[in-house]
Scaffold this motif. Structure first.
Motif, PDB file in Angstrom:
ATOM      1  N   LEU A 129     -36.822   3.962  34.498  1.00 48.12           N
ATOM      2  CA  LEU A 129     -37.075   5.058  35.505  1.00 48.12           C
ATOM      3  C   LEU A 129     -37.241   4.377  36.486  1.00 48.12           C
ATOM      4  N   LYS A 130     -38.095   3.384  36.513  1.00 48.26           N
ATOM      5  CA  LYS A 130     -38.434   2.505  37.676  1.00 48.26           C
ATOM      6  C   LYS A 130     -37.695   1.573  38.173  1.00 48.26           C
ATOM      7  N   ILE A 131     -36.571   1.041  37.228  1.00 46.88           N
ATOM      8  CA  ILE A 131     -35.581   0.303  37.561  1.00 46.88           C
ATOM      9  C   ILE A 131     -34.453   1.145  38.358  1.00 46.88           C
ATOM     10  N   THR A 132     -34.188   2.179  37.791  1.00 47.87           N
ATOM     11  CA  THR A 132     -33.237   3.232  38.059  1.00 47.87           C
ATOM     12  C   THR A 132     -33.493   3.280  39.754  1.00 47.87           C
ATOM     13  N   ARG A 133     -34.867   3.777  39.865  1.00 53.73           N
ATOM     14  CA  ARG A 133     -35.304   4.396  41.347  1.00 53.73           C
ATOM     15  C   ARG A 133     -35.134   3.123  42.338  1.00 53.73           C
ATOM     16  N   ARG A 134     -35.500   1.912  41.912  1.00 51.39           N
ATOM     17  CA  ARG A 134     -35.348   0.808  42.594  1.00 51.39           C
ATOM     18  C   ARG A 134     -33.942   0.286  42.968  1.00 51.39           C
TER      19      ARG A 134
END
Ligand code: SF4
Length: 356
Positions: A129-134
């Motif tokens: 989720l963090k990678i997607t958001r970034r």
């Protein structure tokens, strides 16, 4: 419909009557192999695609950022028990850098793909989720996530993180065959991924693999099912036997079976996105797939980044033949144009409005 010739069936589909065709009609179309009938089919598929999309083709970058997987699919090189391969997991910063360079090169979407990596699945997919958001916020590009099968309550989190698409390939809608391919996995849970993603407001991609032992009727059933699930993108890809798997000695089917499937999907679903994957025949297979009615080029991989493909883990990658520049040159020679990001985003807005 009883007694229809191939030409009649193609004409009905071309005129927008695909929903009137029965499973047997579709299986019949999938069986076409005579040269003149194949040309007729491809020409009809190309013309319905061009009517909707003109000469524009969409280009997706593929970031296969983790090849670790807890599953054991019989056809897959990256299955848990294949001990013969080195695996990798890219860092968050690596994924950002790769996505940024793909965007700079001109792709429309980054496909963030992983095996069902226990590290990435941990803590409710917090790392993914963090990678997607970034990627969404820092690279500002359309994003597809392909994380395997996830729990129902995860979809809204992927949507909130900025994902536009959720991809999950069933590979076949024949339940018995599914149980022999996607070992220890639940058919309905995987099918529901598409439904849950749509409910959360995500666009969805489903896909079938061609040459896994399915009949033409199975292929027809799968194509009908992917349409009825409302997936906006559907793909057909040829099975490529992988070393170190139980299916390594299965005789591969002709690429023509995939091309015919692409053409039939296009005739039945003129406005869907249908990929021409570079993962089966490499760049050499691009033209034939576009000629069959595809309108998205997937599996674009930057060279020299130690990234793998799915069906062919190294085909054409480090030579740069699967890079954006090389693909754009090829499109030019075919009289096609790569869509801009703003054209792609406007298509996504229309698709999302239809999803509501
Ligand atoms: S197909 Fe996907 S889920 Fe199955 S073993 Fe391969 S990477 Fe894992």
């Amino acid at each position: 419909m009883v007694g229809l010739s191939v030409t009649d069936t193609i004409e009905i589909a071309k005129a927008g009557g695909g929903s009137r065709l029965s499973r047997d009609d579709i299986a019949e179309l999938l069986s076409v192999r005579k040269k003149d009938e194949v040309s007729e089919l491809f020409s009809a598929a190309g013309s319905v695609r061009d009517k909707v999309f003109g000469n524009k083709v969409f280009i997706y970058g593929f970031v296969y950022f983790s090849t670790h997987c807890r599953n054991n699919c019989a056809f897959c090189y990256y299955r848990r028990t294949n001990k013969s391969l080195p695996r990798y997991r890219k860092t968050e910063d690596d994924v950002l850098a790769l996505s940024g360079s793909l965007k700079d090169a001109g792709i429309n979407l980054v496909d963030l793909t992983m095996g069902e990596d226990p590290v990435m699945c941990a803590d409710d997919y917090s790392e993914l989720l963090k990678i997607t958001r970034r990627v969404k916020e820092e690279i500002d590009i359309s994003v597809m996530v392909s994380p395997g099968a996830v729990p129902k309550d995860s979809f809204v989190k992927f949507k909130e993180a900025g994902a536009d698409w959720f991809a999950c390939y069933q590979e076949t809608y024949n339940r018995e065959l599914f149980s022999k391919l996607r070992l220890e996995q639940d058919f309905d849970y995987r099918m529901d991924q598409k439904i849950w993603a749509k409910e959360a407001g995500l666009l969805t991609e489903d896909g079938i693999m061609v040459g896994l032992g399915e009949t033409l009727e199975d292929r027809a059933d799968s194509i009908i099912k992917m349409g009825s699930l409302g997936c906006q993108q559907i793909r057909a890809m040829t099975f490529v036997p992988q070393s170190g798997t139980p299916m390594e000695n299965v005789k591969p089917t002709e690429p023509m079976d995939e091309l015919i499937s692409i053409a039939v999907m296009r005739l039945l679903y003129p406005d869907k996105l249908i990929p021409a994957s570079l993962d089966v025949e490499g760049i050499a297979g691009l033209k034939s797939r576009l000629d069959a009615g595809a309108n998205v080029i997937t599996s674009i991989i930057p060279p020299n980044e130690d990234l793998a493909g799915v069906a062919q883990h190294d085909l054409d990658i480090d030579s740069g033949h699967r890079s954006v520049g090389h693909v754009l040159d090829m499109l030019d020679k075919m009289g096609k144009k790569a869509a801009s990001c703003s054209e792609y985003e406007s298509l996504l807005r229309r698709l999302k409005a239809g999803n509501a």
